[in-house]
Write a protein that holds these residues in place. Structure first.
Motif, mmCIF file in Angstrom:
data_model
loop_
_atom_site.group_PDB
_atom_site.id
_atom_site.type_symbol
_atom_site.label_atom_id
_atom_site.label_comp_id
_atom_site.label_asym_id
_atom_site.label_seq_id
_atom_site.Cartn_x
_atom_site.Cartn_y
_atom_site.Cartn_z
ATOM 1 N N VAL A 35 0.913 -1.103 0.025
ATOM 2 C CA VAL A 35 0.128 0.031 0.070
ATOM 3 C C VAL A 35 1.055 1.317 -0.055
ATOM 4 N N ASP A 36 1.782 1.466 -1.109
ATOM 5 C CA ASP A 36 2.685 2.383 -1.163
ATOM 6 C C ASP A 36 1.994 3.755 -0.915
ATOM 7 N N ASP A 37 0.759 4.130 -1.486
ATOM 8 C CA ASP A 37 -0.004 5.264 -1.214
ATOM 9 C C ASP A 37 0.168 5.591 0.247
ATOM 10 N N TYR A 38 -0.571 4.797 0.844
ATOM 11 C CA TYR A 38 -0.900 5.185 2.459
ATOM 12 C C TYR A 38 0.465 5.144 3.126
ATOM 13 N N GLU A 39 1.544 4.388 2.949
ATOM 14 C CA GLU A 39 2.842 4.452 3.435
ATOM 15 C C GLU A 39 3.484 5.725 3.266
ATOM 16 N N LEU A 40 3.378 6.110 2.144
ATOM 17 C CA LEU A 40 3.839 7.686 1.732
ATOM 18 C C LEU A 40 3.122 8.551 2.341
ATOM 19 N N THR A 41 1.846 8.569 2.515
ATOM 20 C CA THR A 41 0.946 9.419 3.253
ATOM 21 C C THR A 41 1.620 9.776 4.549
ATOM 22 N N THR A 42 1.862 8.584 5.186
ATOM 23 C CA THR A 42 2.357 8.689 6.631
ATOM 24 C C THR A 42 3.567 9.461 6.727
ATOM 25 N N ARG A 43 4.459 9.058 5.879
ATOM 26 C CA ARG A 43 5.838 9.720 6.136
ATOM 27 C C ARG A 43 5.532 11.126 5.654
ATOM 28 N N LEU A 44 4.966 11.765 4.805
ATOM 29 C CA LEU A 44 4.523 12.941 4.496
ATOM 30 C C LEU A 44 4.268 13.847 5.751
ATOM 31 N N LEU A 45 2.946 13.116 6.253
ATOM 32 C CA LEU A 45 2.552 13.660 7.459
ATOM 33 C C LEU A 45 3.329 13.838 8.748
ATOM 34 N N ARG A 46 4.185 12.777 9.044
ATOM 35 C CA ARG A 46 5.152 12.838 10.126
ATOM 36 C C ARG A 46 6.230 14.086 9.857
ATOM 37 N N LYS A 47 6.657 14.426 8.728
ATOM 38 C CA LYS A 47 7.537 15.389 8.366
ATOM 39 C C LYS A 47 6.669 16.711 8.426
ATOM 40 N N GLY A 48 5.428 16.595 8.773
ATOM 41 C CA GLY A 48 4.695 18.016 8.888
ATOM 42 C C GLY A 48 4.070 18.339 7.659
ATOM 43 N N TYR A 49 4.168 17.765 6.500
ATOM 44 C CA TYR A 49 3.603 18.119 5.151
ATOM 45 C C TYR A 49 2.062 17.953 5.299
ATOM 46 N N ARG A 50 1.349 18.684 4.694
ATOM 47 C CA ARG A 50 -0.101 18.613 4.658
ATOM 48 C C ARG A 50 -0.618 18.322 3.318
ATOM 49 N N ILE A 51 -1.694 17.441 3.084
ATOM 50 C CA ILE A 51 -2.223 17.119 1.805
ATOM 51 C C ILE A 51 -3.966 17.454 1.772
ATOM 52 N N VAL A 52 -4.131 17.921 0.606
ATOM 53 C CA VAL A 52 -5.645 18.393 0.728
ATOM 54 C C VAL A 52 -6.385 17.540 -0.504
ATOM 55 N N PHE A 53 -7.757 17.527 -0.568
ATOM 56 C CA PHE A 53 -8.473 16.906 -1.466
ATOM 57 C C PHE A 53 -9.064 17.958 -2.720
ATOM 58 N N ALA A 54 -8.748 17.595 -3.770
ATOM 59 C CA ALA A 54 -9.152 18.503 -4.726
ATOM 60 C C ALA A 54 -10.387 17.977 -5.560
ATOM 61 N N PRO A 55 -11.566 18.448 -5.186
ATOM 62 C CA PRO A 55 -12.787 17.644 -5.637
ATOM 63 C C PRO A 55 -13.180 17.976 -7.082
ATOM 64 N N HIS A 56 -12.296 19.165 -7.684
ATOM 65 C CA HIS A 56 -12.618 19.661 -9.103
ATOM 66 C C HIS A 56 -11.645 18.961 -9.994
ATOM 67 N N CYS A 57 -10.704 17.944 -9.249
ATOM 68 C CA CYS A 57 -9.788 17.329 -10.281
ATOM 69 C C CYS A 57 -10.225 15.880 -10.318
ATOM 70 N N ILE A 58 -10.713 15.403 -11.594
ATOM 71 C CA ILE A 58 -11.374 14.118 -11.539
ATOM 72 C C ILE A 58 -10.275 12.941 -11.952
ATOM 73 N N ASN A 59 -10.366 11.996 -11.462
ATOM 74 C CA ASN A 59 -9.671 10.988 -12.090
ATOM 75 C C ASN A 59 -10.719 9.566 -12.082
ATOM 76 N N TYR A 60 -10.994 9.300 -13.356
ATOM 77 C CA TYR A 60 -11.597 8.135 -13.629
ATOM 78 C C TYR A 60 -11.127 7.003 -13.607
ATOM 79 N N ASP A 61 -11.322 6.233 -12.681
ATOM 80 C CA ASP A 61 -10.666 4.819 -12.474
ATOM 81 C C ASP A 61 -11.499 3.714 -12.661
ATOM 82 N N GLU A 62 -10.864 2.760 -12.982
ATOM 83 C CA GLU A 62 -11.621 1.246 -13.304
ATOM 84 C C GLU A 62 -11.844 0.483 -12.279
#
Length: 440
Positions: free
Chosen positions: A268-295
């Motif tokens: 789960v590379d995405d969640y693992e990367l998320t935790t490292r970013l957050l522990r370093k004090g970086y912040r991540i936001v959701f962009a509802p106007h940016c659409i990713n159509y996934d299968e």
């Protein structure tokens, strides 16, 4: 044969669930009381998992309700960032490197690359890492455009993280956009996402299913995404700006990625990367106007294989404390494998009791439970909230999707099967999701 074994297990769980529901309805309709053998007392054994299940159910309702009341605020956050920084972003015109880790993606890769070339923000490069491919992925990704840069990458190791790190090494951009080989982005995805990176380290786009109507399974999985991804990302953004990365359709600053050590070859590379970013004090936001159509996976077999990999990844993360002490929601999410284990034990215990009651006319033990009326009220409330979320996301069409909610709430029992199967997962490659199921 292995896939059939897991499907059979899933069928058994569904049968147990139907037995419990039908028995509950029977006793509600007739007014009869269940005879219980009080000599065997499992009350204090079943009470802790029941409390945890109710707490997580309450948390889910909290996330859905928070989304209903704060969706406009999160949308406004992105709109204000666009108004404030759009011109400066365009003026700077920094290169954005799109990295696609592709392993045997011949059916979908050409369409993905072709659609990416339509981005309104055109200073891009598309790095397609054709990693250990045995099909024509490299050939199909060789588009007649200098911005498309395929690499035929062979290594002894397999895994998405290996391919992504190679892509970063070959990239020239200030920004990194990670996209799965089946992903299709709204044409203004980058243009509307980059202004947020003036204030934040990373931006996660909104998932919208690209093959909702392909099969009955994709319809149910689409509802799952609708009821989890957007509400969860919205809630995390509005509460603490810890939106999280979802594995595909996100942009982050390259220097930030390098500061936290790049990608790891985690399940789960995405969640693992998320935790490292957050522990370093970086912040991540959701962009509802940016659409990713996934299968979405089109069958139970592919679904269980994919989710077993995810489950194993989250189980492996339990070995280390990966969340900030102040990240309450993150810690709760991190502990979810233990909750699933407890819920599975509780489910099987109650299911056994109900089947025993059908055969012998009495329940073989005393256990902790809520009343039938309390269960009905809770179920009704959850359905109302779920319908409201689907309606908010899709308008009148959401009401059409909501017809499947009763089925969906039984369908999610697949999580138990994926959790059990997770212990058999040994590598990323063995559980890779097959793509190309977008039209009949």
């Amino acid at each position: 044969m292995k896939d059939k074994r897991w499907k059979f297990m899933y069928s058994i769980l569904l049968l147990i669930w139907v037995t419990v529901i039908c028995s509950t309805i029977y006793y509600l309709y007739t007014g009869n009381e269940i005879l219980i053998d009080t000599d065997v007392n499992l009350y204090y054994i079943t009470l802790p998992p029941l409390i945890i299940i109710l707490l997580y159910t309450g948390l889910t309702c909290f996330i859905l309700l928070t989304y209903l009341f704060t969706d406009k605020k999160v949308r406004s956050l992105q709109e204000k960032a666009y108004e404030s920084f759009h011109e400066s972003v365009l003026k700077r015109n920094s290169l954005c490197s799109i990295i696609i880790a592709a392993h045997n993606e011949e059916p979908v890769i050409r369409k993905t690359v072709t659609e990416l070339l339509k981005q309104t923000y055109d200073n891009i490069e598309i790095i397609i890492v054709c990693h250990n491919c045995t099909d024509n992925t490299f050939k199909e990704s060789s588009i007649d455009d200098p911005r498309a840069k395929p690499f035929d990458y062979k290594t002894s190791a397999s895994g998405k993280g290996v391919a992504l790190n190679f892509g970063v090494l070959k990239s020239q951009g200030q920004y990194i956009l990670v996209l799965d080989a089946d992903g299709l982005l709204s044409t203004d995805f980058i243009e509307k996402g980059l202004p947020l990176l003036e204030k934040y380290a990373a931006v996660q786009g909104r998932y919208v299913p690209s093959n909702r109507n392909y099969s009955f399974i994709t319809r149910l999985l689409s509802i799952e995404g609708d009821l989890w991804s957007t509400p969860y990302m919205t809630t995390r953004t509005i509460l603490d700006q810890r939106g999280g990365l979802g594995g595909t359709g996100y942009i982050l600053k390259k220097e930030v990625l390098q500061n936290v050590g790049g990608f790891t070859n985690h399940l789960v590379d995405d969640y693992e990367l998320t935790t490292r970013l957050l522990r370093k004090g970086y912040r991540i936001v959701f962009a509802p106007h940016c659409i990713n159509y996934d299968e979405k996976p089109p069958s139970v077999e592919i679904l269980l294989k994919q989710r077993a990999r995810w489950a194993r990844g989250f189980i492996d993360l339990l070995r280390n404390r990966v969340c900030e002490p102040s990240d309450i929601l993150g810690i709760i999410f991190w502990l979810s494998p233990l909750v699933i284990l407890g819920a599975l034990g509780f489910f099987l215990t109650i299911g056994f009791g109900m089947i025993f009651n059908l055969l012998f006319g009495y329940f073989p033990f005393n256990y902790a439970a809520i009343t039938i009326n309390q269960w009905l009220l809770l179920t009704g409330f959850i359905w109302i909230v779920q319908i409201s979320v689907l309606t908010k996301e899709y308008g009148k069409m959401g009401l059409k999707y909501a017809i499947l909610i009763p089925v969906y709430n039984s369908f999610v029992l697949y999580v138990f099967v994926a959790f059990v199967r997770a212990w058999t997962v040994k590598s990323w490659g063995a559980t890779k999701t097959t793509h190309g199921f977008t039209s009949k």
